[in-house]
Structures are given as C-alpha cells and as structure tokens.
Design a protein around this motif. Structure first.
Motif, short mmCIF file in Angstrom:
data_model
loop_
_atom_site.label_atom_id
_atom_site.label_comp_id
_atom_site.label_asym_id
_atom_site.label_seq_id
_atom_site.Cartn_x
_atom_site.Cartn_y
_atom_site.Cartn_z
N ASN A 605 0.82 -1.22 0.00
CA ASN A 605 0.00 0.00 0.00
C ASN A 605 0.85 1.27 0.00
N ILE A 606 2.04 1.19 0.54
CA ILE A 606 2.95 2.34 0.43
C ILE A 606 3.25 2.59 -1.04
N GLY A 607 3.55 1.51 -1.75
CA GLY A 607 3.83 1.64 -3.18
C GLY A 607 2.64 2.17 -3.96
N LEU A 608 1.44 1.70 -3.60
CA LEU A 608 0.24 2.18 -4.29
C LEU A 608 0.00 3.66 -4.00
N THR A 609 0.16 4.02 -2.73
CA THR A 609 -0.06 5.41 -2.34
C THR A 609 0.96 6.35 -2.98
N GLN A 610 2.21 5.90 -3.03
CA GLN A 610 3.29 6.71 -3.61
C GLN A 610 3.33 6.64 -5.14
N LYS A 611 2.42 5.84 -5.69
CA LYS A 611 2.35 5.63 -7.15
C LYS A 611 3.66 5.07 -7.71
N ALA A 612 4.18 4.09 -6.98
CA ALA A 612 5.33 3.34 -7.49
C ALA A 612 4.87 2.37 -8.57
N TYR A 613 3.61 2.03 -8.57
CA TYR A 613 2.97 1.15 -9.55
C TYR A 613 1.47 1.29 -9.37
N PRO A 614 0.69 1.09 -10.42
CA PRO A 614 -0.77 1.15 -10.26
C PRO A 614 -1.34 -0.10 -9.61
N GLY A 615 -0.63 -1.22 -9.75
CA GLY A 615 -1.07 -2.47 -9.17
C GLY A 615 0.05 -3.49 -9.24
N CYS A 616 -0.10 -4.59 -8.52
CA CYS A 616 0.94 -5.61 -8.52
C CYS A 616 0.36 -6.94 -8.06
N GLN A 617 1.18 -7.96 -8.19
CA GLN A 617 0.87 -9.28 -7.66
C GLN A 617 2.08 -9.80 -6.90
N ILE A 618 1.80 -10.53 -5.83
CA ILE A 618 2.86 -11.20 -5.08
C ILE A 618 2.51 -12.67 -4.95
N LEU A 619 3.45 -13.52 -5.28
CA LEU A 619 3.27 -14.96 -5.16
C LEU A 619 4.44 -15.51 -4.34
N LEU A 620 4.11 -16.30 -3.31
CA LEU A 620 5.12 -16.87 -2.43
C LEU A 620 4.94 -18.37 -2.35
N LYS A 625 5.07 -25.32 -2.11
CA LYS A 625 3.68 -25.00 -1.80
C LYS A 625 3.46 -23.51 -1.97
N ILE A 626 2.59 -23.14 -2.88
CA ILE A 626 2.22 -21.73 -3.01
C ILE A 626 1.27 -21.40 -1.87
N PHE A 627 1.75 -20.59 -0.93
CA PHE A 627 0.96 -20.30 0.26
C PHE A 627 0.42 -18.88 0.28
N PHE A 628 0.80 -18.09 -0.72
CA PHE A 628 0.32 -16.71 -0.77
C PHE A 628 0.35 -16.26 -2.22
N HIS A 629 -0.78 -15.81 -2.72
CA HIS A 629 -0.85 -15.21 -4.05
C HIS A 629 -1.97 -14.18 -3.98
N LYS A 630 -1.57 -12.93 -4.03
CA LYS A 630 -2.56 -11.87 -3.85
C LYS A 630 -2.32 -10.77 -4.88
N CYS A 631 -3.43 -10.24 -5.36
CA CYS A 631 -3.40 -9.14 -6.33
C CYS A 631 -3.77 -7.84 -5.64
N TYR A 632 -3.13 -6.77 -6.04
CA TYR A 632 -3.36 -5.46 -5.44
C TYR A 632 -3.57 -4.42 -6.54
N GLY A 633 -4.40 -3.45 -6.24
CA GLY A 633 -4.54 -2.29 -7.11
C GLY A 633 -5.20 -2.59 -8.44
N TYR A 634 -4.85 -1.75 -9.41
CA TYR A 634 -5.50 -1.78 -10.72
C TYR A 634 -4.44 -1.82 -11.82
N ARG A 635 -4.90 -2.06 -13.02
CA ARG A 635 -3.98 -2.11 -14.15
C ARG A 635 -3.37 -0.74 -14.47
#
Length: 1018
Positions: A605-620, A625-635
């Motif tokens: 959310n820091i990145g979203l607020t600072q407009k480092a990117y409009p959106g992102c995905q993180i996969l861990l 075992k993929i235990f975390f995959h979350k999408c943030y923000g917009y295109r």
C-alpha cells in the motif's frame, strides 16, 4: 505442530491395534467431569435447589439467534419460571448467539449448560463459522490425528462461543446406502474406522473441556426411516447389534467419553415392546448403564421428534426418558408440563427422588468441569476473527486433502504427466459457470472449460459432445446434487446421461463432488479411465481434487463405504506427488497468515499510495507449496480494472533467465555448450574482432567488457521524431515483417543491423562487473544453430509445455486477447502509443518481439513454475530438465574476488548483503548466499532461495505510464517485501508452542491412558 502430529500418529497406531474381542478384565475410564464429584461448588449449588429446580436442571430447550424478540422473551420466561438447566442453540449467527447467551446466563440462577448440534463444526448451525468436512469425507482420511485436531479446534470454538456441549460425534455405522438421515453424517460402514474417528473427535473436544455426546445409541446407521418423522426399526439380533451398531459406543465408553445421546429407535432385539430406545429402560438403563457401564451424561435425542412421540398426557415421554436412565432431555417443547409430569412420577414411584438427585448432581458436575462455576460473559469483540483462525482452516483443509480418494486409475493416468501431450477439456456437469475446480485445473496448464447446467435442455448436451472430440483428455466434474438420497440425490437425467457418455470416452476422468453413494446412480461410471471421489462440493474439495489430478498433492483417501461391485469399502489408490506446485495457506508452511498479510499489505500500500505502480501481484511458495498469491490495485491509475491472477505481464529482463538461459543450461548438459569456451565459438562473427577472445563465463557473469546497451531505436528516428526512410511501414509486407507495435512494422533486415552493431561495439577498458544485455540478443540464434530447431519452438517443447507454463510466450497478442495483458509504458518517443501486449523493451521490439534480453510474457503463476524448477535444482513435476550440477554451477557467485555478485546469467545477493540495512540491501538481507533470481525493468522480480526452499515473485507494471517513475527503486520495496517473508518465517506460528503443550498434556490424561497399557480392553 510436527510434535503434535508425531504424538497423535502414535495414538492413532495404538487405536488401530484394537482387538475386536472385549477384555473383561479392563474397566471403563470414568469421564473427566467426575473429578468434581465432591466439589464444593457442586455441593453448594445442589443444596440451594428446590426439588422442582433439580428437575429443571435436567431439561434443555431450543434457542435460535435468527428469530425475533418474542422468542427471546419466551426463553427468558422458561429460565425464570421453570429454572431450566440448559439450552441447545440452532440457526443464527455467532455474535447474535453470544449476545443471547449472555442475556440468558445472566437471567439464570444456575449457569445454563449451553449446547449445540455442530457435527462438522459451528458452521453447521451458524453463519460466519467454519464447517469442517462432512463425516463421510473424514471417514476416508487415514491419518486419525487430524480428526483429533478437528475435535480440539471445534472445542476451542465452542468455548469461545460460551458453549459447553456439542451433540457430536455421530458414532453410527452407516451400512445402508438408503439411510435418509445419517448417510454422509456417518464415518462409514467399518466399525473400526467409525470407532477411531468418533473417538478422536470426542477426545479432542473433551481435551478442551467441551462435552461430546456420541450418538445415536444404540445405532441409527442401518435404517431407511428418519426418526425426525417416524420411529425407525432396527430389526437385527443381539449378536449383530453387539458387533456392529453398539461396538463404537462400547469402545467410546471405555475411552472415557463423557456423553452419549440415545436415539429414538425401535430395537426389538433389545426391547420387544416397541418403545423407543430413548424411552426404554432395557436399552438405556440396563444395556447402556449396567451392561456397558456408562457413567457419563446420557442425553436424549430431541424430544420434539416424531420418533419420541408416545400416547399420554404432555410430559409422558419426558418421564419415560428419565425413568429409562437418561440424565438430560434435549429440546423439551413444554418444560412446565414436563416438570409437573416428572413430579407426579416421583410421587408415584416411577422415578425415585434419589435418581433425580443423582442426575442433577451429574449435570452440575459437567457444568463445574466446563468452568461454569466461574462464568464470564462471552466477549463479542473480535469474535469472528477468533472463530476463523487460520489454523482452524488449515485443519479443515488438511482433512479434505487427506480425504480425496482415487477410486479408479486405469493405466496409471493420474497424476497427469507429459503435460505437453495433453489437450484438456473440463466439463462441469451441473453448474453453468467456471467452478473452483476448473479454475484450479487451469493453474497447472491451459485447459478449456465447458459447463452444462443440471436443468439445461437436452440440446445443451448434444451441442457439447461434438466439441469434446477435439480433446485427448476430458475431465468431468459432477456438481450440484444433494447430499441426501431422496429422489436419487436430485440428479437430473441430463447429469446422468452426460456423466455416462463422458465416462465411456477413451480418456476421461470423472470427479464426484458430493455423497459417495450417488456414484451408484451412474450406470457407466466404472468405464471412466479414472474416477475421483471428493465427497463434498466445497472450495477446498474442488481445489484439492484438481491438485491431486496434477500431482500437486497425493491421493491418500480410502472409500469408507461400499458403493457397488466395482468400488467396495476400502478402495483407494494411493499416489505420490510429482513435485508440482500445491496451493495452500501460510499456516501450512509454519507462517502466521495474519502477520504476513499485514506486513505485505502495508508495504504494498505504500507503493500504491506513492504511485510506485498502479497495481501488482505477489506470489510466495515454500517447499513447493504456493501459500500466498494476492493481487493489489489496478492495471492503470484510472482505477477501472483490478489486477487479476490471470493477467499476463511483460517479463522484461526476467526473460533472460526464463528464455535463453534454460536452453543454454540444457545444451551445456548435452555437451553442446560450454561456458569456458570463447563466445566466438558460438558466434563466429566475433572472430577477428575485438571480442574474439572473450569467454562465455565472463559474458554470462557480466564482466566481459561489453557495453551495457545500445539504443537501436535512435538510429531510425530523425531529430524531429519522424522515422527515417526505409525502416517503418504501417502495414506488414514481406520486407516489413518485424512487428514492433499494433500498427508499426520494421524492415526485417534490421535484425542484421542489431547483430552488426553488437559485433562492432567497443569494449570497456577493463574486466569489471557491468550489467550488459547485448549477447542476449544473440542467444536465440545461437540456440537455433545448436539445436537445429526454431528457438521459440525449442524452449516451448523442452520447457514451457512440459512445465505447464502455458501462458509463457513471445508476442502474446498472437495467442491471447489484448485485454488479458497488463499495459506498460505510454511510449512518447519511439512508438508513440500506449504499449500493451507488445514488448516494452525497444531493442526486443525491433527483433520482432523475440529476443533473449526481453520479450517473454506470462502470468506470475506460470513464471513461478520455471523459477521453482530452478529452486529444485533442475526438476519439476517429476521430470528433470537441467542437471543439478549445472544448476549449482550457474547459480553460484562466479567472481566474488572481483566484487561481482553475479552467477551465470542469474543475479545474486550483494556480496555483503546480510550486513546491509533494508534501505541498502538487495534482495532481502536474510536471503541466503545460495539464493538467486533476476529482476525486470517493467517491475518484475523473481527470487529463489534453495537453502530456505523459498520462492518470492513480484510482478508489477511500474513503468506505467512512464519509465521515469523510479519510486519502486527509491523505496526499495521489493527487498522490503522479500524481507517481510523471511521475518514471517522466523516468527512462525505464535500458538505452536502452546499446541505442543496441549498434546503432551493430552497424551498423559486418563482419556487415553488405557490405550498404552499392557492389557487394553479390546
């Protein structure tokens, strides 16, 4: 958690060794509430009660938290006037029930015993609560320690809700497929299995001081009638009853289980008068108490059921139930009449005053054991969160994982291998949308989804069948049918026909999401190549069934009931995992999901607020075992289209390690490519140039004295921004065939210009680390020369296809709609348009989108498969792609003495990374020295840590709308996010130590002491 599993595995083993013959020398374990037989609080409360109030303690009434104020007032009236002993809650919500519980408890002279009928968890009755798998699914589970953990979970949730009694487990042996009321609520038809499951569930709850009540004594499993509607008859002789129906209860008694519920059942072999078991002294008093020596709390099934109806005045059945030997009456509809009738019965000698006193004291002992002597209001703050703890979800998920049963597997079809040979259609037979199952299958490779609504016209099936002929594998899921057998499980003729037809196809997999007995409705099911039983239609069941099909998890379940001659009880083909990804939650790898998500979310959310990117995905992923995959923000910053898991990204320089590099490593394994050769061996154009003696190793380690990059686009653009003559056309021709954007085509000869510019480029003055992508333009042609195959075809056939990385491709606009692709930069200097679906890198674009330095696109999930293969040192999905030796060589730091952190093509941590602050580190300071990965200019990042078995993936379009925005680097967000994962791993699960203490304590409690003795009772 590991200690817990080991201890419970030992308990499980001991239980399995039960001998079926009763050892008369052993004595039942007394239920734990007898520790308060002479307790001061029990004595004090008992002495304070009038005789009527003692009778009231034996009565419970039904309560609902989804009704009106009138219902609340009626309960308060029962508490005030009849001094009832307890309530059994049914439908409603947790906060509403907690508030009512507080109100009712405060109004009661003696704390109420709060019960609930939550066989598979509170979610069975309350919204916003967890439902664990149904009993039939649990019957398929071979690891009984998971059932014990479920009992503990449900016990903790009950305690949090102010509940002291759960009317569970079901200990009925279901041997009748037509049973309308037990069926899937039973653990199956095998006495041993039912006993183990019921015992572990009960003792798990009892460990949390929640009273279990095993039901429905003497056994409701072999009936075709519903005791809610009528009185079922159990027509078997005493020998059969002892060996089947009664046996689980007998063993539960010897294990010290505190409660048993008696069913409304006509059992002529035990009582020839036709009296329901719940009202029968020969059954409840003589058999249960005297012969089987049960000393715990005996509770009737609900007294409002038709199976408990008898002739006589109001309260007659209640009197009979107490006289028969029950201690407490559930769901009494007229407490006032019941109390009066019981008083009269005492006066007439049908029940003695001493019996009432004894029953009342037993109820008070239970209340004392459950902690009601120190009752405190249920706190509603964070109630939802407490009831939805991720560890509870993990238990439920693990039970589901262990239940998935492979009934048939001709030719060892499952788990699926050789993915590049498969063209798969999936069909939901019953739903008209993409199901969780279909989406989960799509995580492993590209599949085409079809659907038939269960009520669709026949024409829908006729239109579908010709389309399925285009596929060499059809995976059909039977969805949307009832769990009870009425009207053939409410399966429609269309569902039956579609399943039978698909089953007879050459290559078909059929998965049933529901009651296992429904399999008998399908005439040709056994013709299917593979048959999978998932037992229920939940998100977990659908996801995990898909994972089993692709080898992400193993098939472990065994059928708990006999279906037919083809599928008898005990059927269950065991498989092994193939090493493909499985998909789970953080707790499965020892991480607190709340902590992790809070850390990740705050940084993103820091990145979203600072407009480092409009959106992102993180996969861990950890341990595969993929235990975390979350999408943030917009295109984009227009905030119109949210980021989705299926979005396709421009890999940018991540292409280097996912495109040419795997091919080069494979060729190295084959002896066709050697990093200690001169580069000119593979690119003869360098002979007789300033680069003739540069070695491949130096080049791949980025110390080959090559320039960082060449801005090729500038050579075709005039100072006024227009293109020079002879380079660009807006329509393709044979000559102008290099497509660089939607309406720009470059002269094909420019590829030779790029090659020539690289060949002629000057060298840097000395050998030092300078990141250069120049030779990556050349590798596709080198690979084609060495293999004799087109570069794109080669890497697809040897890597992306077998890996199931279906979306990884160059020029994705040729394969996918443009709206699946994340936009990158608004190009204002070369292509003069928004870039979407075309490679962002200008040099790669001028190669026609196919280059080794950039150009690959794909989803984050598919990119992760490639990086996970690297993390595994060359293997994935049961297949070796690259030798371990080559992987280790290419991923080690090549020239640390030159202060060069690089491997061969791969990036590595800074030489002194662990000593860096988080502001300076790259990647996370905690990443091991064996870790490696790469980043991409567009905002992609992939990092593998073999030492910690950790995979970190971050995808964004940080160059939108301009590459000049460098906040992603300035904030150092990717290392911060990466470090947050290591911090979460180090922190672990806060409750793990406490969980282990509970297990050790439990193993020493008398509830299981007899299991480890030299003279077990069975």
């Amino acid at each position: 958690m590991k200690l817990q599993r080991n201890l419970l595995g030992l308990i499980n083993l001991i239980i399995i060794l039960f001998h079926p013959v009763m050892n008369q020398a052993a004595n039942p374990v007394r239920p734990p509430f007898y520790a308060y037989e002479n307790d001061a609080w029990v004595d004090s409360v008992f002495q304070s009660l009038s005789f009527d109030e003692k009778i009231g303690q034996l009565i419970t009434v039904a309560a609902y938290s989804n009704t009106d104020e009138a219902h609340t007032q009626s309960i308060l009236q029962q508490i005030a006037e009849n001094k009832i002993g307890g309530l059994v809650f049914f439908q409603g919500g947790p906060v509403r029930q907690a508030q009512l519980t507080n109100k009712f408890q405060q109004a009661s002279k003696v704390p109420l015993l709060i019960g609930i009928d939550a066989e598979n968890g509170l979610g069975m009755r309350l919204d916003s609560c967890i439902s664990y798998p149904d009993a039939m699914a649990i019957g398929a589970v071979q690891d009984d320690s998971l059932v014990y953990q479920m009992g503990k979970d449900i016990g903790q949730q009950c305690k949090r809700m102010g509940i002291q009694v759960n009317f569970a487990p079901v200990a009925d042996v279901n041997s009748n497929p037509k049973n309308p009321i037990i069926g899937y609520r039973s653990y199956g038809q095998d006495v041993e299995n039912v006993t183990r499951k019921a015992m572990m569930y009960a003792l798990g709850m009892q460990e949390e001081n929640i009273l279990p009540t095993a039901k429905h004594f003497p056994g409701h499993g072999d009936t075709e009638k519903d005791s809610h509607k009528t009185l079922p008859v159990i027509p078997f002789d005493k020998t059969r009853l002892d060996s089947l129906e009664i046996m689980p209860f007998h063993r539960l008694i010897y294990a010290g289980v505190g409660g048993i519920m008696v069913g409304h059942l006509d059992v002529p072999a035990l009582d020839s008068t036709g009296t329901p078991a719940s009202l029968s002294k020969p059954i409840t008093g003589q058999l249960l108490h005297d012969e089987l020596e049960f000393q715990g709390l005996t509770v009737t099934d609900a007294m409002n059921m038709n199976g408990a109806k008898v002739d006589g005045r109001p309260g007659t059945a209640d009197v009979m139930a107490l006289a028969a030997g029950n201690d407490m009456l559930e769901f009494v509809t007229d407490p006032k009449a019941a109390i009066k009738a019981i008083e009269k019965a005492v006066k007439r000698g049908k029940i003695t005053k001493e019996e009432i006193d004894q029953k009342c004291r037993k109820v008070l002992m239970v209340k004392r054991w459950a902690g009601l002597n120190n009752w405190k209001p249920v706190k509603t703050d964070s109630l939802y969160e407490d009831l939805q703890k991720p560890l509870y979800h993990l238990t439920s998920r693990e039970l589901t994982r262990h239940s998935i049963t492979l009934l048939q597997n001709k030719g060892d079809l499952l788990p699926l291998q050789e993915l590049d040979t498969l063209h798969i259609a999936t069909v939901s037979i019953g739903r008209d949308y993409d199901t969780v199952f279909q989406k989960a299958l799509g995580e492993y490779m590209e599949v085409d989804n079809f659907h038939i609504d269960k009520n669709a016209p026949r024409k829908a099936l006729q239109e579908l069948l010709p389309q399925l002929k285009n596929y060499n594998l059809v995976i059909a899921a039977v969805n949307n049918f009832w769990m009870t057998p009425q009207d053939n499980f409410h399966l429609t003729q269309l569902q039956l026909d579609a399943t039978n037809i698909i089953s007879k196809m050459n290559n078909s997999v059929v998965v049933l999401f529901g009651n296992a007995y429904a399999a008998n409705a399908f005439r040709d099911l056994n013709d299917a190549r593979s048959v999978v039983m998932a037992y229920q239609e939940t998100d977990d069941a659908e996801s995990l069934a898909a994972q089993m099909i692709f080898g992400g998890i193993a098939a472990k379940g065994k059928l708990p009931v006999t279906l037919n001659q083809f599928f008898p009880a005990g059927t269950g083909i065991q498989t092994k995992t193939l090493g493909r990804f499985s998909y789970t939650i953080p707790e499965a790898v020892g991480i607190d999901s709340h902590y992790l998500e809070q850390r990740i979310d705050s940084l993103v959310n820091i990145g979203l607020t600072q407009k480092a990117y409009p959106g992102c995905q993180i996969l861990l992923a950890k341990n595969g075992k993929i235990f975390f995959h979350k999408c943030y923000g917009y295109r984009t910053y227009n905030d119109q289209i949210p980021v989705k898991p299926s979005d396709i990204y421009d890999f940018a320089s991540l292409t280097k390690v996912t495109g040419p590099l795997p091919a080069l490593m494979k060729l190295a394994d084959e002896g066709k490519f050697n990093v200690d050769d001169k580069f000119s061996k593979y690119w003869p154009e360098w002979n007789n140039t300033n680069k003739a003696n540069i070695h491949v190793r130096d080049i791949l380690a980025h110390q080959g004295q090559l320039e960082a990059w060449i801005p090729y686009w500038r050579s075709i653009v005039k100072p006024n921004g227009r293109f020079k003559h002879g380079y660009i056309r807006h329509r393709p021709t044979r000559k102008y065939s290099l497509r660089v954007s939607d309406r720009m085509y470059l002269n094909h000869s420019f590829i030779d210009t790029i090659y020539s510019d690289i060949d002629k480029s000057p060298l840097l003055p000395k050998k030092q680390y300078v990141y250069s992508g120049l030779t990556f333009y050349l590798y596709p042609q080198i690979i084609a020369n060495l293999t004799g195959e087109d570069y794109q075809k080669y890497i697809h056939e040897n890597f992306y296809g077998p890996l199931g990385a279906s979306t990884v491709t160059y020029n994705p606009y040729l394969k996918y709609p443009i709206n699946r692709m994340i936009p990158t930069e608004d190009d204002t200097f070369f292509r003069h348009r928004q870039i979407q679906g075309f490679v962002h890198d200008e040099g790669a674009a001028m190669m026609g989108g196919v280059s080794g330095n950039a150009g690959l696109f794909g989803t984050i999930n598919d990119a992760a498969k490639i990086i996970q293969m690297y993390l595994n040192y060359g293997t994935y999905g049961g297949k070796r792609y690259i030798s371990e030796a080559t992987m280790k060589e290419w991923t080690r730091c090549q020239f640390p003495e030159n202060d060069n952190r690089r491997g061969l093509g791969f990036d590595k941590p800074l030489i002194d990374n662990s000593e860096k602050t988080i502001d300076e580190a790259y990647p996370a300071p905690s990443s091991s020295t064996k870790s490696f990965g790469h980043s991409g200019f567009t905002g992609t990042f992939a990092w593998a840590d073999p030492e910690n078995r950790l995979l970190f993936m971050f995808f964004s379009n940080r160059v939108y709308p301009t590459r000049n925005d460098r906040k992603l680097y300035e904030l150092n967000l990717r290392p911060r996010l990466h470090q947050a994962v290591y911090d979460a791993l180090k922190r672990g699960l806060k409750s793990e130590g406490e969980e282990q203490k509970h297990v050790i304590k439990h193993s020493q409690k008398n509830g299981l002491d007899y299991l480890s003795g030299e003279n077990p009772p069975f």
